[in-house]
Scaffold this motif. Sequence first.
Motif, PDB file in Angstrom:
ATOM      1  N   GLU A 107      39.860  28.838  51.807  1.00 32.19           N
ATOM      2  CA  GLU A 107      40.170  30.150  52.413  1.00 32.19           C
ATOM      3  C   GLU A 107      39.200  30.470  53.546  1.00 32.19           C
ATOM      4  N   VAL A 108      37.913  30.207  53.302  1.00 30.42           N
ATOM      5  CA  VAL A 108      36.896  30.516  54.317  1.00 30.42           C
ATOM      6  C   VAL A 108      37.131  29.648  55.559  1.00 30.42           C
ATOM      7  N   ALA A 109      37.519  28.387  55.334  1.00 33.63           N
ATOM      8  CA  ALA A 109      37.763  27.506  56.483  1.00 33.63           C
ATOM      9  C   ALA A 109      38.949  28.009  57.301  1.00 33.63           C
ATOM     10  N   ILE A 110      40.046  28.365  56.628  1.00 33.19           N
ATOM     11  CA  ILE A 110      41.246  28.816  57.343  1.00 33.19           C
ATOM     12  C   ILE A 110      40.935  30.101  58.131  1.00 33.19           C
ATOM     13  N   LEU A 111      40.322  31.055  57.460  1.00 28.74           N
ATOM     14  CA  LEU A 111      39.993  32.324  58.132  1.00 28.74           C
ATOM     15  C   LEU A 111      39.037  32.109  59.297  1.00 28.74           C
ATOM     16  N   SER A 112      38.014  31.279  59.083  1.00 27.71           N
ATOM     17  CA  SER A 112      37.023  31.048  60.140  1.00 27.71           C
ATOM     18  C   SER A 112      37.668  30.405  61.361  1.00 27.71           C
ATOM     19  N   MET A 113      38.591  29.459  61.113  1.00 28.81           N
ATOM     20  CA  MET A 113      39.259  28.802  62.241  1.00 28.81           C
ATOM     21  C   MET A 113      40.140  29.796  62.991  1.00 28.81           C
ATOM     22  N   LEU A 114      40.803  30.694  62.246  1.00 23.97           N
ATOM     23  CA  LEU A 114      41.649  31.703  62.897  1.00 23.97           C
ATOM     24  C   LEU A 114      40.811  32.690  63.709  1.00 23.97           C
ATOM     25  N   VAL A 115      39.666  33.086  63.143  1.00 22.26           N
ATOM     26  CA  VAL A 115      38.779  34.009  63.863  1.00 22.26           C
ATOM     27  C   VAL A 115      38.262  33.318  65.127  1.00 22.26           C
ATOM     28  N   ALA A 116      37.856  32.055  64.994  1.00 22.26           N
ATOM     29  CA  ALA A 116      37.327  31.301  66.146  1.00 22.26           C
ATOM     30  C   ALA A 116      38.390  31.159  67.227  1.00 22.26           C
ATOM     31  N   LYS A 117      39.639  30.929  66.804  1.00 26.28           N
ATOM     32  CA  LYS A 117      40.730  30.817  67.779  1.00 26.28           C
ATOM     33  C   LYS A 117      40.935  32.161  68.476  1.00 26.28           C
ATOM     34  N   SER A 118      40.911  33.244  67.672  1.00 26.50           N
ATOM     35  CA  SER A 118      41.093  34.580  68.234  1.00 26.50           C
ATOM     36  C   SER A 118      39.991  34.909  69.247  1.00 26.50           C
ATOM     37  N   MET A 119      38.777  34.359  69.027  1.00 27.54           N
ATOM     38  CA  MET A 119      37.667  34.606  69.953  1.00 27.54           C
ATOM     39  C   MET A 119      37.771  33.766  71.213  1.00 27.54           C
ATOM     40  N   GLY A 120      38.776  32.866  71.246  1.00 31.19           N
ATOM     41  CA  GLY A 120      38.979  32.042  72.431  1.00 31.19           C
ATOM     42  C   GLY A 120      38.076  30.822  72.491  1.00 31.19           C
ATOM     43  N   LEU A 121      37.490  30.441  71.366  1.00 26.98           N
ATOM     44  CA  LEU A 121      36.639  29.239  71.363  1.00 26.98           C
ATOM     45  C   LEU A 121      37.540  27.998  71.518  1.00 26.98           C
ATOM     46  N   ASN A 122      37.011  26.937  72.127  1.00 28.56           N
ATOM     47  CA  ASN A 122      37.874  25.781  72.389  1.00 28.56           C
ATOM     48  C   ASN A 122      38.175  24.976  71.123  1.00 28.56           C
ATOM     49  N   ASP A 146      28.078  40.709  62.431  1.00 30.64           N
ATOM     50  CA  ASP A 146      28.417  40.803  63.846  1.00 30.64           C
ATOM     51  C   ASP A 146      29.674  41.653  64.061  1.00 30.64           C
ATOM     52  N   ARG A 147      29.540  42.730  64.817  1.00 32.84           N
ATOM     53  CA  ARG A 147      30.638  43.679  64.991  1.00 32.84           C
ATOM     54  C   ARG A 147      31.820  43.066  65.749  1.00 32.84           C
ATOM     55  N   GLU A 148      31.516  42.255  66.748  1.00 34.59           N
ATOM     56  CA  GLU A 148      32.603  41.684  67.544  1.00 34.59           C
ATOM     57  C   GLU A 148      33.433  40.722  66.694  1.00 34.59           C
ATOM     58  N   ILE A 149      32.751  39.924  65.887  1.00 28.36           N
ATOM     59  CA  ILE A 149      33.467  38.980  65.013  1.00 28.36           C
ATOM     60  C   ILE A 149      34.305  39.758  63.996  1.00 28.36           C
ATOM     61  N   TYR A 150      33.786  40.885  63.534  1.00 27.89           N
ATOM     62  CA  TYR A 150      34.527  41.738  62.597  1.00 27.89           C
ATOM     63  C   TYR A 150      35.873  42.156  63.211  1.00 27.89           C
ATOM     64  N   HIS A 151      35.857  42.507  64.500  1.00 27.06           N
ATOM     65  CA  HIS A 151      37.103  42.931  65.136  1.00 27.06           C
ATOM     66  C   HIS A 151      38.112  41.795  65.224  1.00 27.06           C
ATOM     67  N   HIS A 152      37.611  40.569  65.340  1.00 24.13           N
ATOM     68  CA  HIS A 152      38.533  39.431  65.338  1.00 24.13           C
ATOM     69  C   HIS A 152      39.076  39.183  63.928  1.00 24.13           C
ATOM     70  N   LEU A 153      38.246  39.408  62.908  1.00 25.17           N
ATOM     71  CA  LEU A 153      38.726  39.260  61.523  1.00 25.17           C
ATOM     72  C   LEU A 153      39.858  40.258  61.258  1.00 25.17           C
ATOM     73  N   LEU A 154      39.700  41.475  61.792  1.00 25.16           N
ATOM     74  CA  LEU A 154      40.741  42.497  61.641  1.00 25.16           C
ATOM     75  C   LEU A 154      42.072  42.051  62.235  1.00 25.16           C
ATOM     76  N   LYS A 155      42.010  41.184  63.248  1.00 23.41           N
ATOM     77  CA  LYS A 155      43.240  40.735  63.902  1.00 23.41           C
ATOM     78  C   LYS A 155      43.936  39.632  63.124  1.00 23.41           C
ATOM     79  N   VAL A 156      43.193  38.890  62.285  1.00 22.79           N
ATOM     80  CA  VAL A 156      43.821  37.727  61.636  1.00 22.79           C
ATOM     81  C   VAL A 156      44.053  37.883  60.130  1.00 22.79           C
TER      82      VAL A 156
END
Length: 354
Positions: free
Chosen positions: A138-153, A283-293
């Motif tokens: 679960e942590v891997a899936i969520l982390s990858m989605l958050v990273a994608k939402s942040m625009g990381l390559n 991290d507040r910015e990462i939190y906002h990306h978690l809210l999106k996914v």
Amino acid sequence: MRLKSIEHLKAGDLLAKPVYDDKCQLLLSKDAVLTESYIRRLEQSNIQCVYVEDELSHGIEFESVVSDELKIRSVNTVKQVFKSLSERKSSMYTVKDYEAIKGVVDALMDEIFSHRNTLYCMTELMGTDMYTYHHSAEVAILSMLVAKSMGLNNAFVHKIGVGALLHDIGKMKIPGEILNKTGELTEQESELLKTHPQLGYNMLKESANISPISRQIVLLHHEKLNGVGYPLGLKNQDIPVHVRVVTMCDIFNAVTSNRSYKNRMNADMALEILRVETVYELDREIYHHLLKVANIYPAGTLVELSDGRLAIVVKENHEAQTRPILQIIKNNQRDESINLMDHLTLFITRTIDF
Ligand SMILES: [Fe+2]
């Protein structure tokens, strides 16, 4: 379909998704009609809740960005790798372990990057004995989605996926009595548990396949922005961004998937707790990306509204997750349809288990 906890199941309920035991073997298939003996079997296998298709939720579907099949494959792979590591004489991570983990992350990358839907709904498909493996996936899936939402390559997202799948690998060296203890840990036990990031890092040290990014995630995933974390007590920008992503998803998943269903917290409450923690520790910015996914109110969720009425979520709102499309429940039947976007003074006060 909707999620229903074990204590509310009745003979005659129809399963909307298959259920697996802690060996990842099929316990009951989709469309099985529950009997008293099936319900007992579910209880004995420590299953906390299942998806049912009933009159109230008929025709309501939700789609998750990662399929159940891939989720189960991910959990199973983590389990195999962690188990073989703890059973081998030398518990160093090998090329074979890496190939297995990489295969799963490759498959997750394909689903995550090809899917238009970005909302991830955490699914309860297995018994609670699978906790560590389930949690890692679960942590891997969520982390990858958050990273994608942040625009990381893509290459960066892949490394985050590998690190997140392995983040708790050091727990294989901590005695089971401590990991599974239900009461409060003694100071000594808690100090021992806190060594798992360093132990995990040591296990991966000689594995040239694992990138420094993935290893940093294993070593630093319990660090906090204000320096109260461990093992190094790093602060702010000294904690790399990829580590901060996994720390956020680790805490979110731990809070929402408490091993006892009764203490389990719904996604909306968990996110509220995390919001408070973003003031000092996260991290507040990462939190906002978690809210999106993270899917806060998946279709089929029963909710109470601020005017006291009960409703069922019919369709999620990807842009404003707290304002989905609902149907009011009257006399146990679905009634009038409401788009919360059109009723801005009305809001969801809580989710209901029923
Ligand atoms: Fe951990």
